[in-house]
Write a protein that holds these residues in place. Structure first.
Motif, PDB file in Angstrom:
ATOM      1  N   VAL A   1      -3.373   4.773   7.791  1.00  0.00           N
ATOM      2  CA  VAL A   1      -3.551   5.500   6.357  1.00  0.00           C
ATOM      3  C   VAL A   1      -4.803   4.862   5.783  1.00  0.00           C
ATOM      4  CG1 VAL A   1      -2.273   6.067   4.301  1.00  0.00           C
ATOM      5  CG2 VAL A   1      -0.936   6.009   6.289  1.00  0.00           C
ATOM      6  N   LEU A   2      -5.698   5.709   5.516  1.00  0.00           N
ATOM      7  CA  LEU A   2      -7.003   5.102   4.678  1.00  0.00           C
ATOM      8  C   LEU A   2      -6.964   6.105   3.339  1.00  0.00           C
ATOM      9  CD1 LEU A   2      -7.738   5.888   8.262  1.00  0.00           C
ATOM     10  CD2 LEU A   2      -9.452   4.543   7.334  1.00  0.00           C
ATOM     11  N   ASN A   3      -7.193   5.322   2.380  1.00  0.00           N
ATOM     12  CA  ASN A   3      -7.176   5.661   1.180  1.00  0.00           C
ATOM     13  C   ASN A   3      -8.558   5.430   0.359  1.00  0.00           C
ATOM     14  OD1 ASN A   3      -5.920   7.209  -0.999  1.00  0.00           O
ATOM     15  ND2 ASN A   3      -5.633   5.184  -2.101  1.00  0.00           N
ATOM     16  N   GLU A   4      -9.331   6.407   0.120  1.00  0.00           N
ATOM     17  CA  GLU A   4     -10.493   6.248  -0.627  1.00  0.00           C
ATOM     18  C   GLU A   4     -11.423   5.106   0.022  1.00  0.00           C
ATOM     19  OE1 GLU A   4     -11.556   8.557  -2.668  1.00  0.00           O
ATOM     20  OE2 GLU A   4      -9.808   9.034  -3.777  1.00  0.00           O
TER      21      GLU A   4
ATOM     22  N   SER B   1       5.518  16.417  12.941  1.00  0.00           N
ATOM     23  CA  SER B   1       5.852  17.753  12.157  1.00  0.00           C
ATOM     24  C   SER B   1       7.056  17.414  11.331  1.00  0.00           C
ATOM     25  CB  SER B   1       6.240  18.786  13.276  1.00  0.00           C
ATOM     26  OG  SER B   1       6.775  19.877  12.854  1.00  0.00           O
ATOM     27  N   VAL B   2       6.930  17.551   9.992  1.00  0.00           N
ATOM     28  CA  VAL B   2       7.796  17.360   8.849  1.00  0.00           C
ATOM     29  C   VAL B   2       7.552  18.495   7.929  1.00  0.00           C
ATOM     30  CG1 VAL B   2       8.947  15.939   7.522  1.00  0.00           C
ATOM     31  CG2 VAL B   2       7.759  14.965   9.304  1.00  0.00           C
ATOM     32  N   GLY B   3       8.678  19.209   7.567  1.00  0.00           N
ATOM     33  CA  GLY B   3       8.821  20.138   6.470  1.00  0.00           C
ATOM     34  C   GLY B   3       9.071  19.343   4.977  1.00  0.00           C
ATOM     35  N   ALA B   4       8.446  19.983   3.818  1.00  0.00           N
ATOM     36  CA  ALA B   4       8.924  19.742   2.602  1.00  0.00           C
ATOM     37  C   ALA B   4       9.181  18.171   2.445  1.00  0.00           C
ATOM     38  CB  ALA B   4      10.192  20.278   2.254  1.00  0.00           C
ATOM     39  N   THR B   5       8.116  17.210   2.795  1.00  0.00           N
ATOM     40  CA  THR B   5       8.313  15.900   2.743  1.00  0.00           C
ATOM     41  C   THR B   5       7.804  15.489   1.201  1.00  0.00           C
ATOM     42  OG1 THR B   5       8.045  13.768   3.677  1.00  0.00           O
ATOM     43  CG2 THR B   5       6.102  15.158   3.974  1.00  0.00           C
ATOM     44  N   PHE B   6       7.934  14.164   0.999  1.00  0.00           N
ATOM     45  CA  PHE B   6       7.501  13.610  -0.240  1.00  0.00           C
ATOM     46  C   PHE B   6       7.392  12.237  -0.418  1.00  0.00           C
ATOM     47  CE2 PHE B   6      11.854  14.744  -0.343  1.00  0.00           C
ATOM     48  CZ  PHE B   6      12.421  13.448  -0.831  1.00  0.00           C
ATOM     49  N   ASP B   7       6.512  11.707  -1.388  1.00  0.00           N
ATOM     50  CA  ASP B   7       6.571  10.241  -1.538  1.00  0.00           C
ATOM     51  C   ASP B   7       7.956   9.717  -2.181  1.00  0.00           C
ATOM     52  OD1 ASP B   7       6.258   7.765  -2.204  1.00  0.00           O
ATOM     53  OD2 ASP B   7       4.067   7.994  -3.146  1.00  0.00           O
ATOM     54  N   LEU B   8       8.553   8.960  -0.946  1.00  0.00           N
ATOM     55  CA  LEU B   8      10.079   8.375  -1.547  1.00  0.00           C
ATOM     56  C   LEU B   8       9.963   7.606  -2.837  1.00  0.00           C
ATOM     57  CD1 LEU B   8      13.004   8.538  -1.063  1.00  0.00           C
ATOM     58  CD2 LEU B   8      12.600   6.853   0.899  1.00  0.00           C
ATOM     59  N   ALA B   9       8.858   6.627  -2.441  1.00  0.00           N
ATOM     60  CA  ALA B   9       8.951   5.413  -3.719  1.00  0.00           C
ATOM     61  C   ALA B   9       8.551   6.031  -4.949  1.00  0.00           C
ATOM     62  CB  ALA B   9       7.730   4.780  -3.289  1.00  0.00           C
ATOM     63  N   LEU B  10       7.846   7.482  -4.918  1.00  0.00           N
ATOM     64  CA  LEU B  10       7.391   7.926  -6.227  1.00  0.00           C
ATOM     65  C   LEU B  10       8.709   8.845  -6.780  1.00  0.00           C
ATOM     66  CD1 LEU B  10       5.237   8.667  -8.200  1.00  0.00           C
ATOM     67  CD2 LEU B  10       4.752  10.668  -6.938  1.00  0.00           C
ATOM     68  N   ALA B  11       9.481   9.523  -5.699  1.00  0.00           N
ATOM     69  CA  ALA B  11      10.715  10.340  -6.166  1.00  0.00           C
ATOM     70  C   ALA B  11      11.636   9.311  -6.595  1.00  0.00           C
ATOM     71  CB  ALA B  11      10.929  11.104  -5.085  1.00  0.00           C
ATOM     72  N   GLY B  12      11.687   8.180  -6.175  1.00  0.00           N
ATOM     73  CA  GLY B  12      12.933   7.218  -6.537  1.00  0.00           C
ATOM     74  C   GLY B  12      12.558   6.599  -7.669  1.00  0.00           C
TER      75      GLY B  12
ATOM     76  N   THR C   1      -3.572  10.705  -2.810  1.00  0.00           N
ATOM     77  CA  THR C   1      -2.981   9.352  -2.354  1.00  0.00           C
ATOM     78  C   THR C   1      -1.539   9.484  -2.022  1.00  0.00           C
ATOM     79  OG1 THR C   1      -4.751   8.280  -3.500  1.00  0.00           O
ATOM     80  CG2 THR C   1      -2.774   6.985  -2.777  1.00  0.00           C
ATOM     81  N   THR C   2      -0.684  10.220  -2.783  1.00  0.00           N
ATOM     82  CA  THR C   2       0.627  10.345  -2.518  1.00  0.00           C
ATOM     83  C   THR C   2       1.038  11.058  -1.374  1.00  0.00           C
ATOM     84  OG1 THR C   2       0.994  10.499  -5.074  1.00  0.00           O
ATOM     85  CG2 THR C   2       2.725  11.318  -3.726  1.00  0.00           C
ATOM     86  N   PHE C   3       0.011  11.820  -1.051  1.00  0.00           N
ATOM     87  CA  PHE C   3       0.498  12.607   0.231  1.00  0.00           C
ATOM     88  C   PHE C   3       0.073  11.623   1.474  1.00  0.00           C
ATOM     89  CE2 PHE C   3      -1.379  14.970   3.794  1.00  0.00           C
ATOM     90  CZ  PHE C   3      -0.386  15.745   4.086  1.00  0.00           C
ATOM     91  N   ALA C   4      -0.835  10.835   1.379  1.00  0.00           N
ATOM     92  CA  ALA C   4      -1.138  10.128   2.479  1.00  0.00           C
ATOM     93  C   ALA C   4      -0.056   9.001   2.541  1.00  0.00           C
ATOM     94  CB  ALA C   4      -2.625   9.401   2.202  1.00  0.00           C
ATOM     95  N   ARG C   5       0.460   8.356   1.393  1.00  0.00           N
ATOM     96  CA  ARG C   5       1.691   7.545   1.390  1.00  0.00           C
ATOM     97  C   ARG C   5       2.824   7.981   2.323  1.00  0.00           C
ATOM     98  NH1 ARG C   5       0.604   5.749  -4.102  1.00  0.00           N
ATOM     99  NH2 ARG C   5      -0.348   3.807  -4.036  1.00  0.00           N
ATOM    100  N   SER C   6       3.273   9.233   1.939  1.00  0.00           N
ATOM    101  CA  SER C   6       4.347   9.784   2.421  1.00  0.00           C
ATOM    102  C   SER C   6       4.167   9.687   3.780  1.00  0.00           C
ATOM    103  CB  SER C   6       4.368  11.362   1.790  1.00  0.00           C
ATOM    104  OG  SER C   6       3.576  12.012   2.141  1.00  0.00           O
TER     105      SER C   6
ATOM    106  N   ASP D   1       0.710  -1.089   0.095  1.00  0.00           N
ATOM    107  CA  ASP D   1      -0.126  -0.015  -0.029  1.00  0.00           C
ATOM    108  C   ASP D   1       0.619   1.055  -0.015  1.00  0.00           C
ATOM    109  OD1 ASP D   1      -2.062  -1.449  -0.043  1.00  0.00           O
ATOM    110  OD2 ASP D   1      -2.604  -1.390   2.221  1.00  0.00           O
ATOM    111  N   LEU D   2       1.937   1.277   0.775  1.00  0.00           N
ATOM    112  CA  LEU D   2       2.906   2.549   0.988  1.00  0.00           C
ATOM    113  C   LEU D   2       3.819   2.447  -0.194  1.00  0.00           C
ATOM    114  CD1 LEU D   2       3.137   2.922   4.590  1.00  0.00           C
ATOM    115  CD2 LEU D   2       1.293   3.848   3.118  1.00  0.00           C
ATOM    116  N   ASN D   3       3.762   1.321  -1.044  1.00  0.00           N
ATOM    117  CA  ASN D   3       4.861   1.268  -2.461  1.00  0.00           C
ATOM    118  C   ASN D   3       6.225   1.202  -1.563  1.00  0.00           C
ATOM    119  OD1 ASN D   3       2.899   1.623  -4.250  1.00  0.00           O
ATOM    120  ND2 ASN D   3       3.512   3.525  -4.833  1.00  0.00           N
TER     121      ASN D   3
END
Lengths: 536, 512
Positions: free
Chosen positions: B415-418, B300-311, B345-350, B29-31
């Motif tokens: 994490v609940l997605n749709e 509290s995390v600034g400027a985070t992103f979906d690591l699986a997507l970015a990578g 979803t990307t946000f939730a995954r991150s 689910d979280l890739n």
């Protein structure tokens, strides 16, 4: 060992791919006819002639160096042809020698032995020829070459080479040194020269010196024999590589020799063909430092002479250092022919060849470019003017000071005012940039403006018009005239009785049968409409 | 190394790895599964997979590992360990190959090579590691242990002898005299190199740039019987070096220390992750070692992103969008709404990735990260695709939700997605309210992605965040997710206007 007949001290630069600009040059100057005559059917000569003619121009001193070599060849044509044939034959024979793999030491060794056999034979004949004919050759290029051959190809060399080949032809006995490597495997094998080198035929009858520790491969031991073959191969690798490299180097030498001598053989072929047409050629002087603008007497189009096989019209072009030559006047009056003659003379002269003229003084051009009007392309998606401007843009991106640009009706695909304005701006910029421009044009405003503004900067040549209206196909100094002589043809046809046989004549003189639908109103002016038309 | 026989660079003394159950459920689910597989590439021989499924359960253990990871990011330490790893790989390869050989001297020479590689590897690491000045408790302890080990008499005498024998063997120079079918074996007597003589004769023809000859390489096969016979002669020609070889190469396996081997493997886990994120860092994306605090505290995390997507490969041209994630005080749930394909979803995954990665003791995507020590990450993602299973799907989803809530604690992250999207809007709102209420009541933290705006205002503990579009062109998603009131209608109007279908346009433009 180097040939050095094109440059006194170096190999010619490797040929570069023919780009679109060079392609245009080939086509516009009809270079195919000239290099075709140089080749006399030999594809190698065709390649060599094309490469040298399209290569960047060498310095004037190198041009003179080549002219001297060419003079030697013209005096002793048989020698030059023999030298060429000797290399060409050896190379042809080399191509027929087969090897099964470049990665097998045995294959490389066997093939190299055969190839070296052929090449050393050629070198023997070469040194004999050089010793016999050398004294008659006067040019610096040939004198250096003969001297080098004499030093390098001495008897000691041929003896040594033959001895090595003989030893390596017999793959056994071999002495290989090695050490204990990874996995207890032998490290690299080094082929050693055994000390008992002198053991020859009679000694073979005596029992050979045997190592006290010997492994004997049995007759039926397949693995053992395979291994022995493999071991021999590995042991011969360095020697095979050395022999392979020797063959490769000799191949390169003979190829370079064939190519460089081949250029002069091409020149001999061309000289023979031109002599048969009755048009005189001369050795040009290219010692002017200020650019390629030439003073030429009796200049003719070599390509046209080759096509017609008889004396052709010759012109004088005395630019006297002026960087712009404007060629104007009637259709089919000889302008394009003269433009081609100028371009060919420049290319041939700076390659080291003679030129189609009685006298020629000029300079080396840093580049030769052509911008000729292109035939209409029905599949073209861009507008004609855009196409022209795009090509011109490519040229201006490549051009350097000291270059030569040949324009044939450039910028005539739009109306005269616009074409003149663009042409004027382009040419002013180029001439100011020390580019020499020979320009065939109908753009009166453009030509007239130059002639009025800076008469000392441009030479204006105009198609000669005889009093009876007939053409001599010669161009003589004369200011551009406001109307094209296409008007002549226009009226000639226009005033003729209307009929189905009427002929449409384009500015460039090509004739086409009329197709009624395309006829325009008869009032269209030639300058604007681009064509004079006949119709019902 | 007898000092600390259980030394580990991944677990502090007294902590043992635990639990794979969670990982199996949430990786798809979280890739994270795809991401970690990518980290394993090229390191297959270390069998690192289990480490990615063994999250740490205490702040102390996380800090221990974070410190080691920080050390590994320093160039000196990294270089020392890369050299060590390369030399150890050679040692293993030599040993394995030697063990497969049947000819006595091939086995012995291979064992000697393995021994030398191992000795070089350990010696170099013992020298380079303390010199690089590591600060972590783990690597400092390792440095002390290694120093004692390489100075110990057993290691010293064995390695010194091995090097001496190696020197003797490389001094062996013999020659083969091939004549017909006879191969004579003799000591090399310094005869001249014949190919040099051939080269010399033809040197006068040398031109520029001719090709080099590359002959087929001769493989590392077993010796055949001829080679064995030849080598037997070599051994009798040079008896001393081979006698010494027999002594030193026996029992090489005992020489490989288990603590060294454990370190060799474990350190690769952290390196595999650091190497995975290195290109992203180079591309300007930020990573941080999170400050992990026990008990229910803020996220509290600034400027985070979906690591699986970015990578993931092939994404390098598309910019990675970074977002803030904050939940503090009484806030428990982030309710994510916004347009389809807008990055919800990307946000939730991150968020799920952040919580899990923090427990692996590695740097997480983002800046200034503060995360609670969560005991477990749960995911409830939309699964079945087939419409005829809608009924079953909803039921299955509810089952899973109930199971999650049964097991979740105030220290869990969900994490609940749709979720419950396979039913009507009113049903989805109804079920969503129930589940959200249960989560909030439990005190767990959650991210809830939904198309139902109403869920964003269901409880003061629920915070509404919205995936954004470009204000001037609502068809363009920005993938930014920010705190805002959920308003699906505003977005729909703007999209319509772009195609000339807004009410105002239609009212004015249609023929009357």
């Amino acid at each position: 060992m180097k040939t050095y007949l094109l440059f006194p001290d170096r190999d010619p630069p490797p040929p570069t791919a023919v780009g679109p600009l060079q392609q245009a040059l080939l086509q516009d100057l009809d270079l195919a006819t000239v290099v075709g005559a140089m080749s006399a059917g030999d594809p190698e000569l065709l390649r060599i002639a094309t490469a040298v003619l399209l290569a960047p121009a060498p310095p004037a001193a190198v041009v003179a160096f080549r002219q001297d070599v060419l003079d030697d060849c013209l005096r002793a044509p048989t020698t030059a042809r023999k030298l060429y044939a000797l290399a060409a034959d050896a190379l042809a024979e080399e191509r027929r020698i087969w090897g099964w793999s470049e990665h097998s030491a045995s294959s490389v060794l066997l093939r190299s032995l055969q190839v070296l056999g052929v090449f050393l034979g050629a070198l023997r004949r070469l040194i004999e020829l050089a010793r016999a004919e050398g004294p008659a050759l006067r040019s610096a290029g040939f004198r250096r070459l003969v001297a080098e051959l004499d030093t390098e190809l001495d008897d000691a060399f041929f003896r040594e080479a033959a001895a090595h080949m003989e030893r390596l032809r017999h793959r056994s006995p071999l002495l290989l040194s090695t050490g204990v490597g990874p996995e207890a495997r032998p490290t690299e094998f080094t082929l050693r020269a055994p000390r008992e080198e002198r053991r020859r035929a009679w000694q073979r009858l005596l029992p050979a010196r045997r190592s006290p520790r010997t492994v004997v491969i049995g007759d039926r031991d397949e693995t053992g024999h395979r291994y022995l073959g493999d071991l021999t191969d590995r042991g011969l690798e360095p020697a095979a590589a050395a022999l392979g490299r020797a063959a490769d180097h000799l191949l390169q030498f003979l190829q370079a020799f064939r190519d460089e001598v081949g250029f002069y053989v091409g020149a001999l072929n061309l000289a023979d063909r031109l002599a048969a047409t009755g048009n005189p050629v001369c050795r040009p002087r290219l010692d002017r430092a200020d650019g390629p603008a030439c003073d030429a007497q009796g200049l003719f189009d070599v390509g046209l002479a080759l096509h017609l096989g008889r004396p052709v019209v010759a012109n004088d072009v005395l630019a006297g250092g002026r960087r712009l030559v404007l060629l104007t006047g009637a259709n089919r009056g000889g302008k394009s022919t003269l433009l081609r003659a100028l371009g060919l003379a420049q290319l041939m002269a700076q390659a080291g060849l003679f030129v189609g003229a009685r006298g020629y003084v000029g300079g080396v051009a840093t580049g030769v470019y052509t911008h000729f009007r292109r035939a209409e392309d029905p599949g073209m998606t861009r507008g004609k003017l855009e196409e022209e401007l795009a090509r011109l843009r490519t040229i201006t991106e490549a051009i350097t000071p000291g270059a030569l640009l040949l324009c044939n009706e450039s910028l005539s695909s739009t109306n005269e005012q616009e074409g003149s304005e663009i042409a004027d701006q382009v040419v002013r910029a180029l001439v100011g940039h020390r580019v020499t421009v020979y320009y065939v044009t109908f753009l009166f405003e453009f030509a007239d403006a130059w002639q009025r503004r800076a008469p000392q900067e441009c030479l204006c040549l105009r198609v000669e018009r005889r009093s009876d209206g007939s053409r001599s196909f010669r161009l003589v100094p004369g200011a551009p005239l406001p109307t094209s002589f296409a008007e002549d043809l226009y009226h000639q046809i226009w005033d003729a009785p209307p009929g189905p046989g009427a002929i449409r004549v384009d500015r460039d003189g090509s004739r086409r049968s009329p197709s009624g639908a395309s006829f325009r109103a008869p009032t269209a002016s030639p300058a604007e409409g681009g064509a004079a038309e006949g119709g019902p | 190394m007898s000092v600390h026989p259980a030394f580990s660079v991944l677990w502090p003394p007294g902590v043992v790895p635990s639990g794979h159950e969670e990982a199996d459920a949430i990786f798809p689910d979280l890739n994270l599964g795809v991401l970690f597989e990518a980290a394993l590439v090229g390191r297959e021989r270390y069998d690192l997979r289990p480490f990615f499924s063994e999250p740490l359960a205490s702040v102390e253990a996380i800090v221990y590992r974070q410190e080691v990871a920080r050390d590994l990011e320093g160039p000196g330490v990294r270089e020392a360990i890369d050299r060590f790893a390369a030399a150890m790989a050679d040692a293993h390869a030599e040993r394995e190959r030697a063990e497969q050989r049947t000819y006595r001297y091939q086995r012995l020479v291979g064992a000697l090579a393995a021994l030398l590689h191992y000795g070089d590897a350990v010696e170099a690491l013992a020298r380079a590691l303390p010199a690089a000045g590591p600060r972590s408790a783990g690597l400092r302890a390792l440095g002390v242990d290694l120093a004692a080990y390489v100075a110990g008499p057993e290691f010293r005498s064995r390695l010194d002898t091995a090097r001496a024998v190696d020197g003797e063997l490389s001094g062996v120079a013999y020659a083969l005299r091939i004549d017909g079918t006879r191969i004579g074996v003799e000591p090399f007597a310094g005869e001249a190199d014949y190919s040099v003589e051939v080269e010399r004769t033809f040197a006068r023809f040398r031109q520029h740039g001719t090709k080099e000859y590359r002959f087929r390489s001769h493989g590392f096969d077993e010796f055949n019987h001829v080679e064995e016979e030849i080598f037997d002669h070599v051994v009798t020609l040079f008896p001393a070096p081979f006698a010494h070889l027999e002594t030193v190469a026996a029992g090489v396996a005992d020489f490989f220390d288990p603590v060294v081997l454990r370190f060799e493997r474990e350190v690769q886990f952290l390196l595999s992750y650091l190497d995975l994120i290195a290109p992203l860092r180079a591309a300007g994306l930020g990573f941080a070692y999170p400050e992990v605090t026990p008990g229910p505290s803020e996220i509290s995390v600034g400027a985070t992103f979906d690591l699986a997507l970015a990578g993931s490969a092939g994404r390098h041209d598309a910019p990675v969008v970074a977002n803030e994630v904050r939940l503090s005080g009484p806030e428990r749930v982030l309710v994510v709404t916004g347009p389809n394909q807008g990055g919800k979803t990307t946000f939730a995954r991150s968020v799920g990735q952040l919580c899990y990665l923090a427990r692996l003791g590695v740097p997480v995507p983002g800046e200034e990260a503060r995360l609670p020590l969560c005991d477990r990450v749960f995911t409830l993602f939309d699964r079945a695709e087939r419409p005829e299973e809608l009924q079953g799907k909803l039921e299955e989803e509810l089952h899973r939700a109930r199971e999650i809530l049964r097991r979740a604690t105030p220290a869990s992250v969900i994490v609940l997605n749709e979720s419950f999207s396979s039913t009507s809007l009113s049903d989805a709102v109804f079920l969503g309210r129930k589940v959200l209420g249960a989560i909030i009541e439990r005190g767990a933290r959650a991210v809830y992605v939904t198309f139902a705006d109403e869920l964003a205002t269901v409880d003061p503990a629920a915070v509404s965040v919205v995936a954004q579009v470009r204000p001037d062109d609502p068809t363009v998603r920005t993938f930014r997710v920010i705190r805002a009131a959920a308003d699906g209608r505003a977005f729909a109007t703007a999209i319509a206007a772009k195609y000339g279908l807004s009410y105002a346009q239609l009212a004015a433009g249609l023929p009357s």
